[in-house]
Enzyme design. Sequence first.
Site, PDB file in Angstrom:
ATOM      1  N   ARG A 110      37.376  33.210  39.624  1.00  0.00           N
ATOM      2  CA  ARG A 110      37.268  34.651  39.328  1.00  0.00           C
ATOM      3  C   ARG A 110      35.785  34.975  39.338  1.00  0.00           C
ATOM      4  O   ARG A 110      35.034  34.458  38.497  1.00  0.00           O
ATOM      5  CB  ARG A 110      37.896  34.976  37.977  1.00  0.00           C
ATOM      6  CG  ARG A 110      37.564  36.363  37.473  1.00  0.00           C
ATOM      7  CD  ARG A 110      38.412  36.803  36.306  1.00  0.00           C
ATOM      8  NE  ARG A 110      39.765  37.099  36.730  1.00  0.00           N
ATOM      9  CZ  ARG A 110      40.663  37.763  35.996  1.00  0.00           C
ATOM     10  NH1 ARG A 110      40.341  38.192  34.795  1.00  0.00           N
ATOM     11  NH2 ARG A 110      41.873  37.997  36.450  1.00  0.00           N
ATOM     12  N   HIS A 137      42.472  41.251  44.319  1.00  0.00           N
ATOM     13  CA  HIS A 137      43.183  40.470  43.293  1.00  0.00           C
ATOM     14  C   HIS A 137      44.521  40.030  43.920  1.00  0.00           C
ATOM     15  O   HIS A 137      45.594  40.496  43.530  1.00  0.00           O
ATOM     16  CB  HIS A 137      43.398  41.321  42.043  1.00  0.00           C
ATOM     17  CG  HIS A 137      43.713  40.536  40.809  1.00  0.00           C
ATOM     18  ND1 HIS A 137      43.814  39.155  40.796  1.00  0.00           N
ATOM     19  CD2 HIS A 137      43.965  40.943  39.532  1.00  0.00           C
ATOM     20  CE1 HIS A 137      44.098  38.769  39.562  1.00  0.00           C
ATOM     21  NE2 HIS A 137      44.201  39.819  38.783  1.00  0.00           N
ATOM     22  N   GLN A 140      47.618  38.819  41.874  1.00  0.00           N
ATOM     23  CA  GLN A 140      48.284  39.920  41.174  1.00  0.00           C
ATOM     24  C   GLN A 140      49.231  40.657  42.129  1.00  0.00           C
ATOM     25  O   GLN A 140      50.379  40.947  41.788  1.00  0.00           O
ATOM     26  CB  GLN A 140      47.212  40.891  40.641  1.00  0.00           C
ATOM     27  CG  GLN A 140      47.789  42.060  39.880  1.00  0.00           C
ATOM     28  CD  GLN A 140      48.432  41.634  38.576  1.00  0.00           C
ATOM     29  OE1 GLN A 140      47.818  40.937  37.790  1.00  0.00           O
ATOM     30  NE2 GLN A 140      49.668  42.052  38.342  1.00  0.00           N
ATOM     31  N   CYS A 268      48.728  46.015  35.999  1.00  0.00           N
ATOM     32  CA  CYS A 268      48.382  44.589  36.052  1.00  0.00           C
ATOM     33  C   CYS A 268      48.029  44.033  34.677  1.00  0.00           C
ATOM     34  O   CYS A 268      48.113  42.827  34.468  1.00  0.00           O
ATOM     35  CB  CYS A 268      47.215  44.381  37.010  1.00  0.00           C
ATOM     36  SG  CYS A 268      45.763  45.346  36.551  1.00  0.00           S
ATOM     37  N   ARG A 296      53.289  36.233  37.615  1.00  0.00           N
ATOM     38  CA  ARG A 296      52.033  35.588  37.998  1.00  0.00           C
ATOM     39  C   ARG A 296      52.231  34.074  38.035  1.00  0.00           C
ATOM     40  O   ARG A 296      51.767  33.388  38.946  1.00  0.00           O
ATOM     41  CB  ARG A 296      50.921  35.936  36.984  1.00  0.00           C
ATOM     42  CG  ARG A 296      50.474  37.387  36.984  1.00  0.00           C
ATOM     43  CD  ARG A 296      49.762  37.765  38.261  1.00  0.00           C
ATOM     44  NE  ARG A 296      48.622  36.912  38.523  1.00  0.00           N
ATOM     45  CZ  ARG A 296      47.401  37.098  38.034  1.00  0.00           C
ATOM     46  NH1 ARG A 296      47.141  38.130  37.285  1.00  0.00           N
ATOM     47  NH2 ARG A 296      46.400  36.263  38.335  1.00  0.00           N
TER      48      ARG A 296
HETATM   49  N1   CP Z   1      46.106  40.945  35.355  1.00  0.00           N
HETATM   50  C1   CP Z   1      45.150  40.032  35.124  1.00  0.00           C
HETATM   51  O1   CP Z   1      44.574  39.451  36.036  1.00  0.00           O
HETATM   52  O2   CP Z   1      44.888  39.812  33.816  1.00  0.00           O
HETATM   53  P1   CP Z   1      43.704  38.923  33.228  1.00  0.00           P
HETATM   54  O3   CP Z   1      42.414  39.679  33.489  1.00  0.00           O
HETATM   55  O4   CP Z   1      44.009  38.795  31.775  1.00  0.00           O
HETATM   56  O5   CP Z   1      43.683  37.605  33.933  1.00  0.00           O
HETATM   57  N1  NVA Z   2      40.555  46.152  37.852  1.00  0.00           N
HETATM   58  C1  NVA Z   2      40.544  45.290  36.700  1.00  0.00           C
HETATM   59  C2  NVA Z   2      41.679  44.326  36.791  1.00  0.00           C
HETATM   60  C3  NVA Z   2      41.799  43.347  35.655  1.00  0.00           C
HETATM   61  C4  NVA Z   2      42.940  42.396  35.830  1.00  0.00           C
HETATM   62  C5  NVA Z   2      39.218  44.572  36.617  1.00  0.00           C
HETATM   63  O1  NVA Z   2      38.709  44.144  37.662  1.00  0.00           O
HETATM   64  O2  NVA Z   2      38.665  44.463  35.524  1.00  0.00           O
END
Ligand code: CP
Ligand code: NVA
Length: 308
Positions: A110, A137, A140, A268, A296
């Site tokens: 990430r 993402h 997701q 999400c 997920r």
């Molecule tokens: N939806 C999602 O990716 O959640 P987190 O940021 O908690 O991993």
């Molecule tokens: N758009 C959000 C998604 C988190 C899962 C972010 O990038 O923070």
Amino acid sequence: MNKKPIDAVWKLAGRSLTKDLDLTVAEVSHLLELALEVKRDPAAFARALGGRYLALLFEKPSLRTRVTFELSIKQLGGDSILSVGPVADREPVKDVARNLDRWTNGIVARTFQQETLDELARWSTVPVINALSNLYHPCQALADVLTLREHLGDLAGRKLAYVGDGNNVAHSLLLTATRLGVSVAAASPPGYEPQAEIVARARETGARVAVTNVPEEAVAGADAVYTDVWASMGQEKQRTERLRAFETYRVTEKLMSVARPGALFMHCLPARRGEEVTDEVIESPQSVIFDQAENRLHVQKALLLMLL
Ligand code: CP
Ligand code: NVA
């Protein structure tokens, strides 16, 4: 659906998922079938990753992604090590990649910048999986289309409305849902629309893609309405101006009433109740947010089975 033995898993050994389009449409379909199989009979896959180790690199916070990747790997018989913080604060990304690939069988990352993921994938000899970047993402989106399929059946011709920031989640949804024949309508404030290049790629699927500044227009007749936070991780300093820009883009019961009766509500997570969505909508029977979160786990298991 027929029960598939594990030897039917498509092997994409060595391939990475840095962005949604790294998988072909056929591979996405196979992944969804496999995810359903894994969901139905997890014990059948309990040893599939025996002796395999993955590195999990997180530059930003996470609940769902971190926990579901750790569990996916462990429930498939493998194990992982976690590193939290910048991927490359002491040395170049290319060196991080060429260290990790000597010790592990895969890298889940990430990152703030998509370039970091691309660079990891370019230099690593083991698969690299995008666990969220500024642009995409994909894990997701895979969970989201699985959730849509479970609730709606065949997705061809269905309509998904996305209301809010044209961000990483919106981009991956646009790319992945359209490839399954879902038409997507996105409503964002001026200046916050999804990137034009990504919208163009989504249109290449032949599915209808609409981009508007009017939430009611996007939501009209939709089978599902999706939203995400107005300020993503890393955009905290823009919070005040974003709250102002997005004020009329909240998903309310009134907005949901423009969608098809019984339309699904999707997010999400994490959500900011009272900002992008009201408490009534997110807690309503139409809300499938925890199905998305559960899925997920299953799609990531399927992904690991295919890539490793
Ligand atoms: N939806 C999602 O990716 O959640 P987190 O940021 O908690 O991993
Ligand atoms: N758009 C959000 C998604 C988190 C899962 C972010 O990038 O923070």
